[in-house]
Write a protein that holds these residues in place. Structure first.
Motif, PDB file in Angstrom:
ATOM      1  N   TYR A 199       1.627   6.681  -6.935  1.00 35.98           N
ATOM      2  CA  TYR A 199       0.622   7.663  -7.347  1.00 35.98           C
ATOM      3  C   TYR A 199       1.170   9.087  -7.226  1.00 35.98           C
ATOM      4  N   GLN A 200       1.964   9.335  -6.175  1.00 36.68           N
ATOM      5  CA  GLN A 200       2.574  10.664  -6.011  1.00 36.68           C
ATOM      6  C   GLN A 200       3.524  10.963  -7.165  1.00 36.68           C
ATOM      7  N   SER A 227       0.831  -1.214   0.000  1.00 43.54           N
ATOM      8  CA  SER A 227       0.000   0.000   0.000  1.00 43.54           C
ATOM      9  C   SER A 227       0.860   1.256   0.000  1.00 43.54           C
ATOM     10  N   SER A 228       1.930   1.238   0.791  1.00 45.35           N
ATOM     11  CA  SER A 228       2.854   2.378   0.835  1.00 45.35           C
ATOM     12  C   SER A 228       3.542   2.586  -0.509  1.00 45.35           C
ATOM     13  N   LYS A 275       1.177   4.306  -2.827  1.00 48.66           N
ATOM     14  CA  LYS A 275       1.024   5.734  -2.514  1.00 48.66           C
ATOM     15  C   LYS A 275       2.155   6.548  -3.131  1.00 48.66           C
TER      16      LYS A 275
END
Length: 304
Positions: free
Chosen positions: A204-205, A197-198, A201
């Motif tokens: 996506y950034q 999940s990290s 993230k």
């Protein structure tokens, strides 16, 4: 600084939450194992339920970062249905399998003698070894035509059953790893999925940063074109202003200008329902004063 403190606090809260979730699920698992009494089908369904609950707490979004029970066909034409496919950046994947049998472990946990415990421990390890062999033979990696399979995660939904494997079957654990199969418990699976999940993230950034750069470049190009067009508009306005001034001179300036000639027609008796704007009449006033020196019916007053 303030940001570092907030991140540390948030991470601490997540760790505490994960620990509490793991403890709660482990307790539920132990109770359910004693109640299942060797029913392989019920154990399998229950393991999938535990897996789904972990996924819901992982921070991953169903249908985007993972899919469940998707039916796929291998290169050999074999129909396979992994319990879960975890998607990773760069078109990589993880498969999670939750069908490991814990029948022998349930018997081990409820055995009354050391002889029975030793026998059921052996059966437990044999069962897990057979499942590892079966996973390896499924060749899940052949399912991904447009990506790659990093690992198959073999999910053991009871912490104590996993711990027993690590303590008593270390070689089996390494054997699975050599086949790209990682045996995980609720605790290690939660940690793995939170890491995934990290990673998403950050992905996506990074994608957003690239999109911002792309959109910024497009905006700059568009602004440059707009500025060029605006300069052209200014040049055209200058030309238009010049044409306007020339037209106004003909309209309202000089002896016999158009406004004065038109107004004289009305003074001579032409019937009209409207009046020329006073501002235009005022501009033509000077010419009118000059024309007063001529006789009223002079052709010059009409035709200049």
């Amino acid at each position: 600084n303030k940001d570092s403190l907030e991140r540390s606090t948030a991470l601490k809260e997540q760790i505490i939450g994960l620990r509490e979730l793991n403890q709660r699920m482990s307790k539920e698992a132990e109770n359910l194992t004693k109640a299942l009494k060797g029913d392989t089908k019920v154990q399998g369904d229950w393991g999938e339920l535990i897996l789904e609950r972990i996924l819901e707490k992982s921070g991953l979004e169903k249908g985007r970062e993972y899919v469940m029970q998707e039916s796929l066909t291998s290169e050999a034409g074999r129909r396979l249905r992994p319990d879960v496919i975890i998607k990773l950046p760069d078109n990589k994947n993880l498969v999670i399998d939750a069908k490991a049998s814990l029948v022998a472990y349930e018997k081990y946990a409820n055995a009354e003698s050391e002889e029975e415990r030793a026998q059921f421990l052996k059966e437990h390890l044999i069962s897990l070894k057979a499942h590892i062999k079966g996973l390896s033979e499924k060749s899940y990696h052949q399912l991904f035509d447009t990506g790659s399979l990093d690992y198959v995660l073999m999910f053991v939904p009871i912490e104590s059953a996993f711990a027993l494997l690590v303590q008593q079957g270390g070689e089996l654990y390494n054997e699975a790893h050599n086949k790209n199969i990682i045996i995980v418990s609720p605790a290690t699976l939660i940690a793995t999925l939170r890491t995934v999940s990290s990673i998403w993230k950050h992905e996506y950034q990074n994608r957003n940063a690239l999109e911002i750069a792309k959109q910024g470049g497009a905006l700059y190009d568009k602004f440059a074109s707009f500025a060029e067009d605006l300069l052209k508009v200014g040049q055209n306005l200058k030309q238009t202003q010049g044409s306007y001034q020339e037209a106004m001179k003909k309209l309202s300036e000089g002896n016999g200008n158009l406004i004065r000639r038109t107004e004289l027609l009305k003074e001579l008796g032409a019937k009209a329902s409207k009046n020329i704007d006073k501002r235009l009449l005022d501009r033509a006033q000077d010419a009118k004063e000059e024309e007063k020196q001529l006789p009223p019916n002079s052709p010059a007053n009409l035709f200049g």
